[in-house]
Design a protein around this motif. Structure first.
Motif, mmCIF file in Angstrom:
data_model
loop_
_atom_site.group_PDB
_atom_site.id
_atom_site.type_symbol
_atom_site.label_atom_id
_atom_site.label_comp_id
_atom_site.label_asym_id
_atom_site.label_seq_id
_atom_site.Cartn_x
_atom_site.Cartn_y
_atom_site.Cartn_z
ATOM 1 N N VAL A 52 51.092 26.873 58.099
ATOM 2 C CA VAL A 52 49.913 26.151 57.897
ATOM 3 C C VAL A 52 48.936 26.753 56.959
ATOM 4 O O VAL A 52 48.002 26.366 56.353
ATOM 5 C CB VAL A 52 49.172 25.851 59.465
ATOM 6 C CG1 VAL A 52 49.974 24.797 60.375
ATOM 7 C CG2 VAL A 52 48.773 27.096 60.159
ATOM 8 N N HIS A 53 48.771 28.062 56.992
ATOM 9 C CA HIS A 53 47.852 28.924 56.199
ATOM 10 C C HIS A 53 48.305 28.539 54.546
ATOM 11 O O HIS A 53 47.527 28.238 53.775
ATOM 12 C CB HIS A 53 47.717 30.283 56.381
ATOM 13 C CG HIS A 53 46.788 30.591 57.358
ATOM 14 N ND1 HIS A 53 45.358 30.814 56.954
ATOM 15 C CD2 HIS A 53 46.713 30.871 58.733
ATOM 16 C CE1 HIS A 53 44.797 31.335 57.909
ATOM 17 N NE2 HIS A 53 45.494 31.138 58.947
ATOM 18 N N ALA A 54 49.705 28.346 54.488
ATOM 19 C CA ALA A 54 50.142 28.304 53.076
ATOM 20 C C ALA A 54 49.758 27.034 52.590
ATOM 21 O O ALA A 54 49.302 26.636 51.412
ATOM 22 C CB ALA A 54 51.723 28.478 52.895
ATOM 23 N N LYS A 55 50.039 25.783 53.799
ATOM 24 C CA LYS A 55 49.754 24.546 53.348
ATOM 25 C C LYS A 55 48.120 24.098 52.990
ATOM 26 O O LYS A 55 47.801 23.624 52.156
ATOM 27 C CB LYS A 55 50.196 23.734 54.572
ATOM 28 C CG LYS A 55 51.297 23.276 54.514
ATOM 29 C CD LYS A 55 51.761 22.243 55.618
ATOM 30 C CE LYS A 55 53.068 22.287 56.000
ATOM 31 N NZ LYS A 55 53.517 21.410 57.220
ATOM 32 N N ALA A 56 47.385 25.256 53.603
ATOM 33 C CA ALA A 56 45.798 24.861 53.338
ATOM 34 C C ALA A 56 45.750 25.464 52.098
ATOM 35 O O ALA A 56 44.755 24.990 51.237
ATOM 36 C CB ALA A 56 45.126 25.672 54.682
ATOM 37 N N LEU A 57 46.209 26.490 51.838
ATOM 38 C CA LEU A 57 46.075 27.297 50.547
ATOM 39 C C LEU A 57 46.321 26.299 49.230
ATOM 40 O O LEU A 57 45.790 25.989 48.242
ATOM 41 C CB LEU A 57 46.866 28.516 50.493
ATOM 42 C CG LEU A 57 46.579 29.394 49.194
ATOM 43 C CD1 LEU A 57 44.906 29.652 48.956
ATOM 44 C CD2 LEU A 57 47.279 30.501 49.168
ATOM 45 N N ALA A 58 47.344 25.419 49.441
ATOM 46 C CA ALA A 58 48.100 24.562 48.509
ATOM 47 C C ALA A 58 47.264 23.510 48.535
ATOM 48 O O ALA A 58 46.942 23.126 47.390
ATOM 49 C CB ALA A 58 49.587 24.226 49.012
ATOM 50 N N GLU A 59 46.689 23.133 49.577
ATOM 51 C CA GLU A 59 45.656 21.915 49.319
ATOM 52 C C GLU A 59 44.298 22.375 48.740
ATOM 53 O O GLU A 59 43.827 21.489 47.906
ATOM 54 C CB GLU A 59 45.251 21.463 50.818
ATOM 55 C CG GLU A 59 45.468 20.262 51.573
ATOM 56 C CD GLU A 59 45.078 20.038 52.891
ATOM 57 O OE1 GLU A 59 45.856 19.706 53.882
ATOM 58 O OE2 GLU A 59 43.964 20.702 53.311
ATOM 59 N N GLU A 60 43.989 23.459 48.870
ATOM 60 C CA GLU A 60 42.612 23.854 48.308
ATOM 61 C C GLU A 60 42.754 24.076 46.773
ATOM 62 O O GLU A 60 42.046 23.748 46.027
ATOM 63 C CB GLU A 60 42.310 25.410 48.602
ATOM 64 C CG GLU A 60 41.286 25.359 50.066
ATOM 65 C CD GLU A 60 41.154 26.776 50.524
ATOM 66 O OE1 GLU A 60 41.406 27.800 49.821
ATOM 67 O OE2 GLU A 60 41.356 26.667 51.717
ATOM 68 N N ALA A 61 44.240 24.615 46.353
ATOM 69 C CA ALA A 61 44.383 24.792 44.944
ATOM 70 C C ALA A 61 44.519 23.342 44.375
ATOM 71 O O ALA A 61 44.216 23.142 43.214
ATOM 72 C CB ALA A 61 45.791 25.316 44.741
ATOM 73 N N ALA A 62 45.019 22.324 44.930
ATOM 74 C CA ALA A 62 44.892 21.100 44.464
ATOM 75 C C ALA A 62 43.645 20.279 44.624
ATOM 76 O O ALA A 62 43.406 18.975 44.192
ATOM 77 C CB ALA A 62 46.031 20.063 45.476
ATOM 78 N N GLY A 63 42.589 20.851 45.040
ATOM 79 C CA GLY A 63 41.369 20.473 44.891
ATOM 80 C C GLY A 63 40.734 20.002 46.111
ATOM 81 O O GLY A 63 39.654 19.381 46.352
ATOM 82 N N GLY A 64 41.199 20.349 47.223
ATOM 83 C CA GLY A 64 40.832 20.035 48.419
ATOM 84 C C GLY A 64 40.987 18.533 48.814
ATOM 85 O O GLY A 64 41.556 17.770 48.234
ATOM 86 N N THR A 65 40.730 18.125 50.096
ATOM 87 C CA THR A 65 40.910 16.980 50.815
ATOM 88 C C THR A 65 39.890 16.288 51.317
ATOM 89 O O THR A 65 39.740 15.118 51.601
ATOM 90 C CB THR A 65 42.022 16.881 51.860
ATOM 91 O OG1 THR A 65 41.220 17.720 52.886
ATOM 92 C CG2 THR A 65 43.275 17.391 51.554
ATOM 93 N N GLY A 66 38.566 16.961 51.188
ATOM 94 C CA GLY A 66 37.334 16.474 51.626
ATOM 95 C C GLY A 66 37.379 16.667 53.317
ATOM 96 O O GLY A 66 36.298 16.331 53.746
ATOM 97 N N VAL A 67 38.316 17.147 53.517
ATOM 98 C CA VAL A 67 38.371 17.561 55.191
ATOM 99 C C VAL A 67 37.302 18.640 55.549
ATOM 100 O O VAL A 67 37.592 19.662 54.529
ATOM 101 C CB VAL A 67 39.897 17.668 55.737
ATOM 102 C CG1 VAL A 67 39.687 17.930 57.255
ATOM 103 C CG2 VAL A 67 40.720 16.696 55.221
#
Ligand code: CTP
Ligand code: MG
Length: 251
Positions: A185-200
């Motif tokens: 889940v930490h890796a997924k959160a990091l990938a999400e951030e790198a992709a510009g975040g989700t607004g969550v």
């Protein structure tokens, strides 16, 4: 599970500034009963037979200072390592997690800012993970009624609704995880951030990341003494709890 897999490692995020506590040293280095909060927190974990290794994520510019501090407080007997923490709690946990040997299967994450957690809570969280839960959080019922509001800093805030208090819990640490789940889940959160975040909105605990990505989190009983030192009054309360413990030990 081999022997080292059955023993948990703990990550202690300790790299925060402690802005809500007011000016001074980083919060983890502030003293309680003459001993830094971080040392109390590491001792509380080290007291548990379930914990074999503690990795502290220190302020990035304070790694050497934290190593010296832990040495001078005689915490030998357990494997204690120090890494540089990050700009957010989440990053500090991720960096700590990366320093845990591959064969460790159970990871606890414990705030340096919760110096007085009783060992029973640490043991109970580790035991629940060992029994098969992928994510475990200690929590206590709320004393106050909680309302959801439309935030309006400085002005009156319209109330949206009032959740049923009996269904609410205030969550503490240590939180316990199956290591692979936490790393994923930490890796997924990091990938999400790198992709510009989700607004969550950012999560404020690790179990929140597990929830976000569809995992199952369970609650075990926490303890009122596992409260987080956040504001100046919390330090007053912590001093009182420590004094009560020392008085009880004297008998
Ligand atoms: N933490 C961390 N790295 C950060 C921010 C926080 O390791 N970049 C840690 C803190 O040191 C603390 C724990 O996360 O042990 C819980 O965070 P919090 O209570 O918010 O501590 P601070 O961020 O230090 O306090 P504040 O938010 O008031 O500045
Ligand atoms: Mg903070």
């Amino acid at each position: 599970m081999n022997a080292s897999a059955a023993v948990a490692a703990a990550v202690v995020p300790a790299a925060g500034r402690g802005e809500r506590l007011g000016p001074g040293a980083p919060k983890a280095l502030r003293e309680l009963g003459g001993v830094p909060l971080l040392v109390h927190a590491v001792r509380a974990l080290a007291r548990s037979r379930a914990v074999g290794l503690v990795v502290v994520a220190a302020p990035a510019d304070g790694v050497a200072e934290v190593v010296a501090l832990l040495d001078s407080h005689g915490l030998d007997g357990k494997d204690i390592r120090v890494v540089a923490g990050g700009a957010t709690r989440q990053e500090s946990v991720r960096l700590g997690l990366a320093a845990i040997p591959e064969d460790v299967e159970i990871v606890l994450v414990h705030d340096a800012a919760r110096p007085l957690v009783p060992v029973e809570v640490v043991d109970a969280v580790a035991a629940a993970v060992r029994a098969g839960a992928e994510a475990v959080v200690p929590a206590v019922p709320l004393a106050d009624t909680v309302k959801r509001v439309e935030p309006n800093p400085g002005g009156p805030e319209p109330v949206l609704d009032t959740p049923d208090r009996s269904t609410l819990r205030a969550v503490q640490t240590p939180q316990g995880f199956d290591r692979a789940t936490l790393a994923a889940v930490h890796a997924k959160a990091l990938a999400e951030e790198a992709a510009g975040g989700t607004g969550v909105p950012p999560v404020t605990d690790d179990a929140g990341l597990v929830e976000r990505f569809g995992g199952r989190v369970v609650v075990v009983p926490g303890h009122e003494e596992a409260f987080k030192v956040t504001r100046p009054l919390d330090l007053v309360l912590a001093e009182a709890v420590l004094a009560r413990r020392r008085a009880a030990d004297a008998y």
